[in-house]
Scaffold this motif. Structure first.
Motif, mmCIF file in Angstrom:
data_model
loop_
_atom_site.group_PDB
_atom_site.id
_atom_site.type_symbol
_atom_site.label_atom_id
_atom_site.label_comp_id
_atom_site.label_asym_id
_atom_site.label_seq_id
_atom_site.Cartn_x
_atom_site.Cartn_y
_atom_site.Cartn_z
ATOM 1 N N PHE A 45 0.823 -1.205 0.000
ATOM 2 C CA PHE A 45 0.000 0.000 0.000
ATOM 3 C C PHE A 45 0.861 1.261 0.000
ATOM 4 O O PHE A 45 1.945 1.308 0.586
ATOM 5 N N PHE A 46 0.336 2.298 -0.641
ATOM 6 C CA PHE A 46 0.968 3.625 -0.647
ATOM 7 C C PHE A 46 -0.158 4.656 -0.744
ATOM 8 O O PHE A 46 -1.339 4.317 -0.597
ATOM 9 N N GLY A 47 0.177 5.916 -0.981
ATOM 10 C CA GLY A 47 -0.841 6.967 -1.036
ATOM 11 C C GLY A 47 -0.864 7.799 0.234
ATOM 12 O O GLY A 47 -0.052 7.608 1.140
ATOM 13 N N THR A 48 -1.800 8.745 0.295
ATOM 14 C CA THR A 48 -1.921 9.645 1.439
ATOM 15 C C THR A 48 -3.374 9.732 1.888
ATOM 16 O O THR A 48 -4.287 9.231 1.228
ATOM 17 N N GLY A 49 -3.566 10.443 2.993
ATOM 18 C CA GLY A 49 -4.898 10.596 3.568
ATOM 19 C C GLY A 49 -5.832 11.488 2.778
ATOM 20 O O GLY A 49 -6.978 11.707 3.192
ATOM 21 N N GLU A 50 -5.379 12.027 1.643
ATOM 22 C CA GLU A 50 -6.304 12.765 0.779
ATOM 23 C C GLU A 50 -7.139 11.827 -0.085
ATOM 24 O O GLU A 50 -8.110 12.261 -0.710
ATOM 25 N N CYS A 51 -6.757 10.550 -0.160
ATOM 26 C CA CYS A 51 -7.573 9.577 -0.904
ATOM 27 C C CYS A 51 -8.968 9.479 -0.290
ATOM 28 O O CYS A 51 -9.141 9.612 0.921
ATOM 29 N N PHE A 52 -9.951 9.224 -1.139
ATOM 30 C CA PHE A 52 -11.281 8.897 -0.626
ATOM 31 C C PHE A 52 -11.992 7.997 -1.631
ATOM 32 O O PHE A 52 -11.605 7.912 -2.809
ATOM 33 N N VAL A 53 -13.002 7.294 -1.148
ATOM 34 C CA VAL A 53 -13.810 6.429 -2.013
ATOM 35 C C VAL A 53 -15.246 6.942 -1.992
ATOM 36 O O VAL A 53 -15.639 7.676 -1.080
#
Length: 559
Positions: free
Chosen positions: A424-432
């Motif tokens: 996993f990677f990415g940041t807390g700006e991701c959303f679903v």
């Protein structure tokens, strides 16, 4: 008991005749945490005299650059600068951007003194190019100053603060505009109902949010603004965001369900703030403000830096005052009905999604990167089309006509750093989110439940990666993005499983399940609750895929 001892700048008849010095006369505490509590509780708000003493003490303790103009400088220059002009006809400095001086119960002498002080500040601070909040600050400080020179010195110390972790006032157009974008981002995350209303009724929502400082520095009644300023001097800029968010929450509560016109929203909010006493007391306003559990000060600083970089790439400079370049390409402008086509979402649905994305990317327009109907049902081709773009938007339509997707903050090429393993990677700006059968967005669980974590101490943040462009190969551009999981003390990794990709599958969200799982043939998928987004299933738990699209964010100036 005697009324407060107002100075010569205050119109006693305009001040509330009921105001008495009912509070304590001295403040003995020195610990920051105790000062915070006392400021929030209004300890010195009940005493006009004590508030003046506390302001002098707090401003005296502001760390300033070595050469900061003091009262003696004012005495030396005021005569030369003002000359023989009558104080009522003195022009205001250009940096106030035509902002009017709030009266705050000042008499004509006081109103003239504010103009004199502002002109002298302009003389001593040629680097201050845009600061529309300053007239309100000077007008308030004049209440609690023995003379003009002391008020000048106090305002100068606020402007000259040189603690990089303690931002007090925006002093350039670039800083002001990025603060407006940052406020828009915070509204999007912490006032979603109000944001939805603003999006529905505003042609350009950022122009509504660009007014947020005016709500505080000009429209708020004097007793409300003074309470905010009490806490601001102790806690800094973050307090301003809190109070403005609280104002918007109360406005939404009062006006929800009532008709609002797009051309009057700004004026409606201003009028609401001017008459806020009809809705809420200063105490309740601050109570609401501090009930909002915002990101840490350093996370907000990272967001501000990201927004500044986006504006710089749009051509906004420190001194520029034209807003033509910086206007948010609002969803009705960014998603053009005549040239937008998707097999999955309508123009209206794409506009709804666009209203959720961070402000710095809402400056961009949607760019189709991958379509399963055009490029085939291949995860390998999906990666090939998406790599080099950050962020991206994933859209999925099932054979039952359900529509869901994800906003993904990080370039899919990051998956190649894990030696072929799915990580996993990415940041807390991701959303679903899901769009059909009903609209629902799920953000990072930490945003709504900050009690899960305590922010870690960050180093001075590096410049975030540039928006709307291919990802930089410079490692410095990849450090300390906003809401990176490594900035937080998380109880486990399950709260930060944002996005992962391998040859055989694509995963969004993890921990206790997956928000989205798609196989390598882009044929089958599944959805369920996951710890990262604390979401409900986005569609049928096991589904067949009818279509997949990936969208990027294109700077309109590069088309």
């Amino acid at each position: 008991m005697d009324p407060p001892g107002y100075n010569c700048f205050v119109d006693r008849d305009k001040m509330d005749a009921a105001v008495q010095d009912l509070g304590p006369k001295e403040l003995s505490c020195t610990e920051l945490q105790e000062l915070k509590q006392l400021a929030r509780q209004g300890y010195w708000a009940r005493s006009y005299a004590l508030r003046g003493k506390v302001y002098q003490r707090l401003i005296r303790d502001i760390p300033c650059r070595t050469v900061t103009p003091d009262a003696s400088v004012y005495s030396d220059i005021v005569g030369k600068i003002v000359g023989k002009h009558s104080t009522s006809s003195l022009p205001l400095p250009e940096f106030v951007d035509n902002t009017q001086v709030p009266s705050y119960c000042l008499n004509p002498r006081g109103e003239g003194a504010v103009r004199k002080i502002l002109l002298c500040i302009a003389n001593q601070f040629p680097d201050v190019s845009f600061c529309p909040a300053l007239p309100a600050v000077v007008a308030l400080l004049l209440h609690y100053s023995t003379d003009e020179a002391q008020c000048f010195e106090n305002a100068c110390r606020i402007l000259a603060c040189n603690d990089p972790s303690r931002k007090l006032m925006d002093q350039s157009f670039l800083a002001f505009e990025s603060s407006c974008m940052t406020f828009g981002d915070l509204v999007n995350k912490y006032c979603q109902a109000a944001h939805k209303l603003m999006v529905a009724v505003s042609e350009d929502v950022l122009q509504v949010y660009a007014d947020w400082q005016r709500w505080l520095f000009g429209e708020l009644p004097l007793n409300y603004f003074a309470r905010v300023f009490d806490v601001f001097l102790v806690e800094g800029y973050k307090v301003l965001y809190r109070v403005a968010l609280a104002i918007l929450k109360f406005f939404h509560k009062v006006r929800a369900g009532q008709p609002l016109e797009s051309d009057s929203v700004k004026q409606d909010i201003r009028a609401f703030v001017r008459d806020i006493a009809k809705t809420v007391s200063p105490e309740k306003l601050l109570e609401k403000a501090f009930a909002i559990r915002l990101f840490s000060r350093k996370e907000i600083q990272l967001l501000q830096m990201a927004n500044e970089k986006a504006l710089k790439q749009k051509g906004i400079t420190v001194k520029q005052k034209s807003v033509s370049l910086s206007k948010r390409q609002f969803v009705h402008l960014a998603v053009h009905a005549e040239n937008f086509h998707s097999e999955i979402v309508s123009v209206k649905e794409m506009r709804d999604i666009w209203s959720w994305v961070p402000e710095r990317f809402a400056l961009c327009q949607p760019l189709l990167l991958f379509s399963s109907l055009q490029h085939g049902y291949s995860l390998t081709r999906f990666y090939f089309q998406c790599e080099g773009h950050e962020p991206t938007l994933l859209l999925i339509k099932t054979t039952h006509k359900e529509v869901c997707g994800a906003y993904l903050s990080t370039d899919w090429s990051e998956r190649n750093k894990f030696g072929g393993k799915v990580a996993f990677f990415g940041t807390g700006e991701c959303f679903v989110f899901r769009l059909q059968p009903e609209v629902q967005r799920y953000e990072w669980v930490v945003i709504k439940h900050p009690e899960l974590t305590k922010p870690m101490s960050l180093e001075v943040p590096a410049t975030p990666s540039p928006p709307c462009r291919p990802v930089s190969s410079d490692p410095a551009d990849r450090l300390s993005p906003f809401l990176a999981a490594r900035h937080f003390n998380l109880p486990s990794k399950t709260e930060s499983m944002f996005m992962a990709g391998g040859n055989d599958c694509l995963i969004i969200g993890g921990g206790g399940g997956q928000a989205l799982y798609i196989d390598g043939d882009l044929n089958r998928g599944r959805t369920g609750h996951c710890d990262t987004f604390n979401n409900q299933p986005l569609c049928s738990e096991n589904f067949l895929i009818a279509a997949v699209e990936a969208w990027g964010f294109q700077d309109p100036d590069t088309q």
